[in-house]
Enzyme design. Sequence first.
Site, PDB file in Angstrom:
ATOM      1  CE1 TYR A   1      12.973 -44.193  -4.173  1.00 36.99           C
ATOM      2  CE2 TYR A   1      12.270 -43.139  -6.205  1.00 36.99           C
ATOM      3  CZ  TYR A   1      13.238 -43.777  -5.469  1.00 36.99           C
ATOM      4  OH  TYR A   1      14.479 -44.002  -6.025  1.00 36.99           O
TER       5      TYR A   1
ATOM      6  CE  LYS B   1      15.434 -41.228  -4.217  1.00 39.92           C
ATOM      7  NZ  LYS B   1      16.845 -41.442  -3.830  1.00 39.92           N
TER       8      LYS B   1
END
Length: 278
Positions: free
Chosen positions: A180, A184
């Site tokens: 994650y 990002k």
Amino acid sequence: MVLPECNCIRIVVGIVSVLVVFFAVILNHLENSEPTTPPRMTADIKTLQENYRQKNKTCFILGASGETGKLLFKEILNSQIFSKITLIGRRLAFENEAYENVFQEVVDFEKLDDYAAAFQGHDVGYCCLGTTKAKSGEQGFIRVDHDYVLNSAKLAKAGGCSHFNLESSKGADKTSSFLYLKIKGQVEADIEELDFDRYTVFRPAVLMVDRQESRPTEWLARKFLSPVSSIFPTALSIPISSLVKAMVINTVMEGDKVEILENKPIYNLGRLAEKTDK
């Protein structure tokens, strides 16, 4: 003579007390570990908004059907700083309401180049696109949070957008071992290479919001963080209202070519906006 039960209770109370103090120290450190750069003020907020309004700028919002996008749209609408607002997404953000100078563009993110016209002629862009690995699977998450976002930014740049705003995440880092945070961080870096006149990245912590869609992990996190956030509001979380207010108020302020706003500065900007609204 002290009963054994009493000794056990004292030991348990002692351990709990130590743990409470320990976590309080950790949370206090987390809350004060981020930069606290003061807002870049050259005039009062209302004056900045009025000056910006006179520039007759337009904007688009990606992901206006999501939680952040919906509230951001309302905040932008209330601020009246743009002469035109375009909502771009895979479905209509609303169907039964009608707003003056608000337009909706439904696109297929898998064939985004076919919808380049939707990204033409906007001065400012806000990207609130995002999903989760649990909802979309690993490849689906990468496709949405990296590919869709980056491709949208490319079309926005080609269409004349000068200020691109990206909702990212606290801890975003393209070298992270966590998928994650890695994705990002990677999309942050890839968009920076597009060389917008101004590029703003917002890195909020856990958003305090009651989502309409079911996300059990986030629900549990919010239940745990609710009492914590009342004492340490920026250590692990942030109200979603603070994020969207910060995104709007930051738009009318002077900023660097590339600026990354971490959780605490976002919160402080949001508080500043709240005071202005009163």
